[in-house]
Write a protein that holds these residues in place. Structure first.
Motif, mmCIF file in Angstrom:
data_model
loop_
_atom_site.group_PDB
_atom_site.id
_atom_site.type_symbol
_atom_site.label_atom_id
_atom_site.label_comp_id
_atom_site.label_asym_id
_atom_site.label_seq_id
_atom_site.Cartn_x
_atom_site.Cartn_y
_atom_site.Cartn_z
ATOM 1 N N VAL A 107 1.016 19.673 -11.933
ATOM 2 C CA VAL A 107 2.120 20.485 -12.461
ATOM 3 C C VAL A 107 1.943 20.725 -13.951
ATOM 4 O O VAL A 107 2.104 21.860 -14.444
ATOM 5 N N MET A 108 1.574 19.688 -14.708
ATOM 6 C CA MET A 108 1.403 19.851 -16.147
ATOM 7 C C MET A 108 0.217 20.747 -16.480
ATOM 8 O O MET A 108 0.283 21.553 -17.424
ATOM 9 N N VAL A 109 -0.850 20.629 -15.719
ATOM 10 C CA VAL A 109 -2.006 21.511 -15.943
ATOM 11 C C VAL A 109 -1.618 22.963 -15.679
ATOM 12 O O VAL A 109 -1.988 23.877 -16.441
ATOM 13 N N TRP A 110 -0.867 23.197 -14.619
ATOM 14 C CA TRP A 110 -0.436 24.563 -14.291
ATOM 15 C C TRP A 110 0.502 25.127 -15.359
ATOM 16 O O TRP A 110 0.343 26.266 -15.804
ATOM 17 N N LEU A 111 1.479 24.321 -15.796
ATOM 18 C CA LEU A 111 2.412 24.778 -16.828
ATOM 19 C C LEU A 111 1.700 25.008 -18.159
ATOM 20 O O LEU A 111 2.026 25.950 -18.895
ATOM 21 N N ARG A 112 0.759 24.175 -18.482
ATOM 22 C CA ARG A 112 0.006 24.390 -19.719
ATOM 23 C C ARG A 112 -0.800 25.682 -19.649
ATOM 24 O O ARG A 112 -0.908 26.418 -20.636
ATOM 25 N N GLY A 113 -1.359 25.959 -18.483
ATOM 26 C CA GLY A 113 -2.105 27.208 -18.333
ATOM 27 C C GLY A 113 -1.223 28.427 -18.564
ATOM 28 O O GLY A 113 -1.634 29.384 -19.236
ATOM 29 N N GLN A 114 -0.004 28.395 -18.026
ATOM 30 C CA GLN A 114 0.925 29.500 -18.267
ATOM 31 C C GLN A 114 1.279 29.623 -19.748
ATOM 32 O O GLN A 114 1.335 30.731 -20.297
ATOM 33 N N MET A 115 1.514 28.480 -20.391
ATOM 34 C CA MET A 115 1.857 28.509 -21.813
ATOM 35 C C MET A 115 0.706 29.057 -22.648
ATOM 36 O O MET A 115 0.919 29.864 -23.573
ATOM 37 N N MET A 116 -0.505 28.647 -22.352
ATOM 38 C CA MET A 116 -1.651 29.105 -23.129
ATOM 39 C C MET A 116 -1.910 30.589 -22.912
ATOM 40 O O MET A 116 -2.337 31.300 -23.844
ATOM 41 N N ASP A 117 -1.670 31.077 -21.695
ATOM 42 C CA ASP A 117 -1.808 32.525 -21.464
ATOM 43 C C ASP A 117 -0.811 33.299 -22.322
ATOM 44 O O ASP A 117 -1.156 34.343 -22.904
ATOM 45 N N TYR A 118 0.410 32.782 -22.408
ATOM 46 C CA TYR A 118 1.419 33.452 -23.226
ATOM 47 C C TYR A 118 1.051 33.381 -24.708
ATOM 48 O O TYR A 118 1.150 34.379 -25.435
ATOM 49 N N ARG B 34 0.820 -1.212 0.000
ATOM 50 C CA ARG B 34 0.000 0.000 0.000
ATOM 51 C C ARG B 34 0.858 1.267 0.000
ATOM 52 O O ARG B 34 0.463 2.281 -0.583
ATOM 53 N N ALA B 35 2.030 1.217 0.629
ATOM 54 C CA ALA B 35 2.897 2.411 0.624
ATOM 55 C C ALA B 35 3.345 2.750 -0.795
ATOM 56 O O ALA B 35 3.305 3.915 -1.220
ATOM 57 N N ALA B 36 3.764 1.724 -1.548
ATOM 58 C CA ALA B 36 4.186 1.963 -2.936
ATOM 59 C C ALA B 36 3.013 2.395 -3.795
ATOM 60 O O ALA B 36 3.147 3.287 -4.647
ATOM 61 N N PHE B 37 1.850 1.783 -3.577
ATOM 62 C CA PHE B 37 0.669 2.135 -4.372
ATOM 63 C C PHE B 37 0.240 3.579 -4.114
ATOM 64 O O PHE B 37 -0.030 4.338 -5.057
ATOM 65 N N TRP B 38 0.186 3.966 -2.845
ATOM 66 C CA TRP B 38 -0.225 5.341 -2.523
ATOM 67 C C TRP B 38 0.811 6.351 -3.024
ATOM 68 O O TRP B 38 0.451 7.457 -3.441
ATOM 69 N N THR B 39 2.078 5.966 -2.961
ATOM 70 C CA THR B 39 3.118 6.863 -3.494
ATOM 71 C C THR B 39 2.947 7.071 -4.988
ATOM 72 O O THR B 39 3.064 8.196 -5.496
ATOM 73 N N LEU B 40 2.663 5.991 -5.710
ATOM 74 C CA LEU B 40 2.447 6.096 -7.150
ATOM 75 C C LEU B 40 1.236 6.970 -7.462
ATOM 76 O O LEU B 40 1.277 7.812 -8.369
ATOM 77 N N ILE B 41 0.168 6.783 -6.718
ATOM 78 C CA ILE B 41 -1.035 7.594 -6.932
ATOM 79 C C ILE B 41 -0.752 9.065 -6.642
ATOM 80 O O ILE B 41 -1.156 9.961 -7.396
ATOM 81 N N ALA B 42 -0.023 9.327 -5.552
ATOM 82 C CA ALA B 42 0.273 10.711 -5.182
ATOM 83 C C ALA B 42 1.182 11.377 -6.216
ATOM 84 O O ALA B 42 0.965 12.532 -6.593
ATOM 85 N N LEU B 43 2.202 10.654 -6.684
ATOM 86 C CA LEU B 43 3.093 11.224 -7.688
ATOM 87 C C LEU B 43 2.363 11.487 -9.002
ATOM 88 O O LEU B 43 2.621 12.494 -9.675
ATOM 89 N N THR B 44 1.452 10.591 -9.362
ATOM 90 C CA THR B 44 0.662 10.807 -10.574
ATOM 91 C C THR B 44 -0.182 12.065 -10.459
ATOM 92 O O THR B 44 -0.226 12.900 -11.382
ATOM 93 N N ALA B 45 -0.862 12.210 -9.317
ATOM 94 C CA ALA B 45 -1.681 13.400 -9.117
ATOM 95 C C ALA B 45 -0.839 14.675 -9.122
ATOM 96 O O ALA B 45 -1.227 15.698 -9.699
ATOM 97 N N LEU B 46 0.342 14.611 -8.492
ATOM 98 C CA LEU B 46 1.216 15.784 -8.458
ATOM 99 C C LEU B 46 1.693 16.153 -9.859
ATOM 100 O O LEU B 46 1.693 17.339 -10.233
ATOM 101 N N CYS B 47 2.085 15.166 -10.644
ATOM 102 C CA CYS B 47 2.539 15.437 -12.018
ATOM 103 C C CYS B 47 1.415 16.020 -12.863
ATOM 104 O O CYS B 47 1.649 16.920 -13.676
ATOM 105 N N VAL B 48 0.224 15.516 -12.683
ATOM 106 C CA VAL B 48 -0.917 16.049 -13.438
ATOM 107 C C VAL B 48 -1.154 17.513 -13.086
ATOM 108 O O VAL B 48 -1.359 18.361 -13.974
#
Length: 344
Positions: free
Chosen positions: A57-68, A41-55
């Motif tokens: 970050v990418m949504v935020w960076l895309r928003g900045q790019m689209m504003d530009y 469960r520790a590895a599974f929750w870590t994978l889920i958390a990292l996936t959510a964090l990466c998503v």
């Protein structure tokens, strides 16, 4: 003596169902599914958390790019190219793409290698298989749960990255489709599942967690080298040529939009249709007239280039994913067959 009997038709007291269980009981994981979740469960929750964090970050960076891009596209300009100061947004995309490229390594080394090797090393495998659970059921659950989570995570990450990259695809040569071939589409899912199952097989054979992780790392790196050399061979190379002579004023062939040049660069096309490489008459390249005369003596009439069109990208990804999944299925079959007979 009077014997008290309970009327079966009589309703149970309020709040106490007849079977003795709470009416609000929720379904819970049980059996081998619960065991595998509990173990990892520790590895599974870590994978889920990292996936959510990466998503995020990418949504935020895309928003900045689209504003530009919104402010840039609203100003008059002659072409559909990107401005010079877009480089910082492209660098962010390349950085995230390179990080996503490590997913197969993490899937094989951190999830695959310790999965069964840890149970064999600690004796958990012997304890589990001595119960009523069959080896086939235990192995199937051990493989299926992490594989499903890896497939889901990589699918989400690849989809979000593709959504981020799509608005600028084809607008800059620096954002070529071959640069993001391994982190978009179905390729990262198949790649991660392949390295995961390879790690599981290595762990089952070596039976030691740390040794299995080190060996898996070496195998995954080797797979990456082979895949890097092989992946573009999945496409059908096309050519574009000119027949208007050679020399300083002759125009080179024009590649289609988003095409990726292949081969040695520009070839010399002869009258017979054969091609000569760029080293032809290289010793006379210092003198334009002598160089042109040398090429004309070899019946060179123009130039030729090889390329891969962007239209083949998805076909190549599916073909590569099919090969990876076929190898993955073979490794899974080996793990199950070996595990059922020679696990302990």
């Amino acid at each position: 003596m009077t014997t008290l009997t309970r009327n079966p038709a009589r309703p149970a007291p309020e709040g106490r169902p007849r079977n003795g269980r709470s009416s609000e009981a929720r379904p819970r994981l049980g059996g081998t599914v619960w065991l595998v979740w509990r173990q990892h469960r520790a590895a599974f929750w870590t994978l889920i958390a990292l996936t959510a964090l990466c998503v995020l970050v990418m949504v935020w960076l895309r928003g900045q790019m689209m504003d530009y891009l919104g402010s840039y596209d609203s100003t008059p300009h002659k072409s559909d190219s990107l401005p010079a100061d877009f480089e910082k947004y492209a660098d962010r995309m390349f950085s995230v793409g390179s990080y996503l490229g490590y997913i197969p390594v993490l899937a094989g080394v951190l999830l695959g290698a310790p999965l069964i090797a840890g149970d064999l090393e600690s004796g958990t495998a012997k304890l589990v298989t001595s119960q009523s659970v069959s080896r086939l059921r235990w192995l199937t659950t051990k493989l299926a749960m992490p594989a499903a989570l890896i497939a889901l995570s990589t699918t989400v990450l690849a989809a979000v990255f593709t959504w981020w990259w799509s608005p600028v695809q084809g607008r800059s040569a620096a954002l070529a489709w071959t640069s993001f071939f391994d982190v978009t589409g179905v390729t990262p899912v198949a790649y991660a599942l392949l390295t995961f199952t390879v790690g599981v097989a290595v762990g089952m054979l070596l039976r030691r967690t740390l040794v299995s992780m080190v060996v898996t790392l070496g195998i995954v790196v080797a797979i990456g080298v082979v895949w890097g050399r092989f992946r573009l061979s999945l496409g059908h190379i096309m050519s574009v040529s000119t027949h208007k002579g050679i020399g300083p004023g002759a125009a080179l062939p024009t590649l289609p939009a988003q095409a990726e040049q292949q081969g040695q660069g520009t070839y010399f096309l002869t009258r017979s249709g054969s091609r000569l490489d760029w080293t032809t008459c290289l010793d006379r390249s210092g003198d334009d007239k002598a160089h042109t005369a040398c090429l004309e003596s070899k019946h060179v009439i123009g130039y030729s280039m090889d390329y891969l069109p962007v239209s083949q990208m998805h076909t190549m990804q599916w073909l590569g994913a099919g090969i990876m999944l076929a190898v993955t299925a073979a490794v899974v079959a080996f793990v199950i067959l070996w595990g059922r007979k020679r696990l302990l």
